[in-house]
Design an enzyme around this catalytic site. Sequence first.
Site, PDB file in Angstrom:
ATOM      1  N   THR A 396      47.951  22.578 -19.901  1.00 15.82           N
ATOM      2  CA  THR A 396      48.337  23.310 -18.690  1.00 15.82           C
ATOM      3  C   THR A 396      48.375  22.401 -17.463  1.00 15.82           C
ATOM      4  O   THR A 396      47.695  21.381 -17.406  1.00 15.82           O
ATOM      5  CB  THR A 396      47.388  24.511 -18.471  1.00 15.82           C
ATOM      6  OG1 THR A 396      47.316  25.284 -19.664  1.00 15.82           O
ATOM      7  CG2 THR A 396      47.832  25.415 -17.344  1.00 15.82           C
ATOM      8  N   ASP A 438      47.466  32.939 -27.675  1.00 12.07           N
ATOM      9  CA  ASP A 438      46.827  33.683 -26.579  1.00 12.07           C
ATOM     10  C   ASP A 438      46.809  35.192 -26.836  1.00 12.07           C
ATOM     11  O   ASP A 438      46.214  35.945 -26.081  1.00 12.07           O
ATOM     12  CB  ASP A 438      47.507  33.376 -25.246  1.00 12.07           C
ATOM     13  CG  ASP A 438      46.924  32.120 -24.598  1.00 12.07           C
ATOM     14  OD1 ASP A 438      45.876  31.653 -25.067  1.00 12.07           O
ATOM     15  OD2 ASP A 438      47.509  31.607 -23.633  1.00 12.07           O
ATOM     16  N   SER A 467      47.135  35.825 -20.426  1.00  9.38           N
ATOM     17  CA  SER A 467      46.865  34.477 -19.919  1.00  9.38           C
ATOM     18  C   SER A 467      45.646  34.496 -19.000  1.00  9.38           C
ATOM     19  O   SER A 467      45.208  35.554 -18.549  1.00  9.38           O
ATOM     20  CB  SER A 467      48.089  33.998 -19.138  1.00  9.38           C
ATOM     21  OG  SER A 467      47.825  32.781 -18.490  1.00  9.38           O
ATOM     22  N   SER A 468      45.120  33.305 -18.738  1.00  8.42           N
ATOM     23  CA  SER A 468      44.067  33.165 -17.716  1.00  8.42           C
ATOM     24  C   SER A 468      44.586  32.405 -16.493  1.00  8.42           C
ATOM     25  O   SER A 468      43.813  32.130 -15.568  1.00  8.42           O
ATOM     26  CB  SER A 468      42.879  32.394 -18.294  1.00  8.42           C
ATOM     27  OG  SER A 468      42.344  33.067 -19.397  1.00  8.42           O
TER      28      SER A 468
HETATM   29  N1  GLY Z   1      47.460  29.250 -22.431  1.00  6.92           N
HETATM   30  C1  GLY Z   1      46.369  29.440 -21.598  1.00  6.92           C
HETATM   31  C2  GLY Z   1      46.533  30.566 -20.674  1.00  6.92           C
HETATM   32  O1  GLY Z   1      47.649  30.971 -20.414  1.00  6.92           O
HETATM   33  O2  GLY Z   1      45.558  31.084 -20.189  1.00  6.92           O
END
Ligand code: GLY
Length: 585
Positions: A396, A438, A467-468
């Site tokens: 990310t 996820d 997602s986070s």
């Molecule tokens: N793939 C990590 C998130 O979207 O939280």
Amino acid sequence: MRVFAKYERVAIAVFSLSVLFHSQVVSAAFTIPLRSKKGMVVSAHPLASEAGISMLRKGGNAVDAAVATTFAISVVEPFSAGIGGGGFLLMHSEKTGEMKALDFRERAPLNATKNMYLDAQGKVRPNASVNGYLAVATPGTVAGMYEVHRRYGKLPWREVVQPAIALAKNGFTLSRLVTYRSLPAFENRKQVILSNPAAREIFTRNGEYYQPGEKLVQRDLAKTLEAIAQNPQSFYTGNIAQAIAADMAKNGGLITLADLKAYKPIWRTPICSNFRQAKICSMPPPSSGGVHLLQILNIIGDTDLKSWGWHHPNGLHLMAEAMKIAYADRSQYLGDPDFVKVPVQQLISTAYAKKRRQQINMKVAQPSTEVKPGLETIPNPKSKIQNPKFYESPETSHLTVVDEQHNAISLTFTINLGFGAGVVTPGIGIVLNNEMDDFAAAPGVPNAFGLVGNEANAIAPRKTPLSSMTPTIVTENNRLRMAVGSPGGSTIITQVLQVILNVLEYGMDAGAAVSASRIHHQWLPDELRVEPWGLDAITLQNLRDRGHNIKEATPWGNANAIVVTADNTLEGAADPRGEGSPIGF
Ligand code: GLY
């Protein structure tokens, strides 16, 4: 050169702070922020920040700069985020005070099914949602960038994609930090990467990962970006789409031309809440980021953290207990709002926060087994929850942009785990995501981040995995105060929380705010993650005495932020945990 300039700034900071505050050695590692008046870009890589700032110099706005930076990150950090993935952006207009949120996250393929990762006995097949073609969800980055640029960009589309094309075609030198940060993820995914010829070609020299100082040239990706610069639809209906669909069909993947053609980014209403005199706005579902950031801030409420002092055990304990509550709720209630009813307003209401705050015992850490999802109107989970393990990876990427008018963009995007699914489409050079992980492959079974989920986050065709990612913008009286975000998987929410508190509550500058050590608790596993050398021995003992199960862990996400100071100057900083840089203008 710019990387060295950054190290010089850090070195000066180390020296001056250690002279000024020799009794507070922990301050000495704080990076010095960059200050500028006209505009600023902060991203995880100096070359990407440079791509963004070049748009502002040409008279472009925050959108132009953010789009250029996003494409450039896709080239210089192909293992963490890119056009084979998706993300979210939050956008603030200083003139109108308006806040907008764009969801360009990946969607489950039309042929995806709820039980697609289960074996005949109903057990989750290990790594099926992580490695290879079946792990890939339909990418959204190109559509998202085109959508925001089409509506709000100023410069021609071709021009904002151009810096990324040049970086892919001419190559760039891999730095020590990037190479070493991505190495553990490479080692972890090595077998998958080596078994995919196109991935092997991009990421290795004859099967060996690159050394620092080597040049990475991505000719296929340059051609793909060139095609996107001419026509962004080529990704969804043209040659690129055809190549992705053909490779998927050949290798048992689910994405078809119909999936790509149907992909649409979605404008969503940001979620906002007041904290002290500030208004905090963040990403709504299908991210859990905004909901739980606001929930934790509400639970902290009017507790005067500042009077205890930064990293006082009381403050850390309160934060950790609030984090547990938030992640317990996450496991039960959060999912794609287009498929399930997510009780956002209840979760971020001050009344609910007050109720949850009353359940916190300031002397004793509540075991996670006793912390339950808390809304009365929705039944508590019946699923058997497994004890999760963390996957650690530099996945990310976050970027923050503010232009001269103080319009701001906070954007986080990803291909999920480092190196995504380990799949690169031949001839196209795009690293594809493994965002399907996820989803909750089965109720209560942890994903790669150790996060558990339930029915709300079950797989369905065209659904968006939870997602986070927490791109966030803070305003005061409708004027920009700060924009912030971070990578870090499940830790994103708590990292963004702490950077915000460092600025708003503890009065840190942007450099100190992104540098300061952080903590993380995600309910399961029941452990309070701390950074090595992040807390002193007395504080750690105090937390242990309250019952916290302390775990030292690395790595942490490289956050970044831009803060508007009292004299209306932009103050930006990239986390010294990464090699990003703020570039001002
Ligand atoms: N793939 C990590 C998130 O979207 O939280």
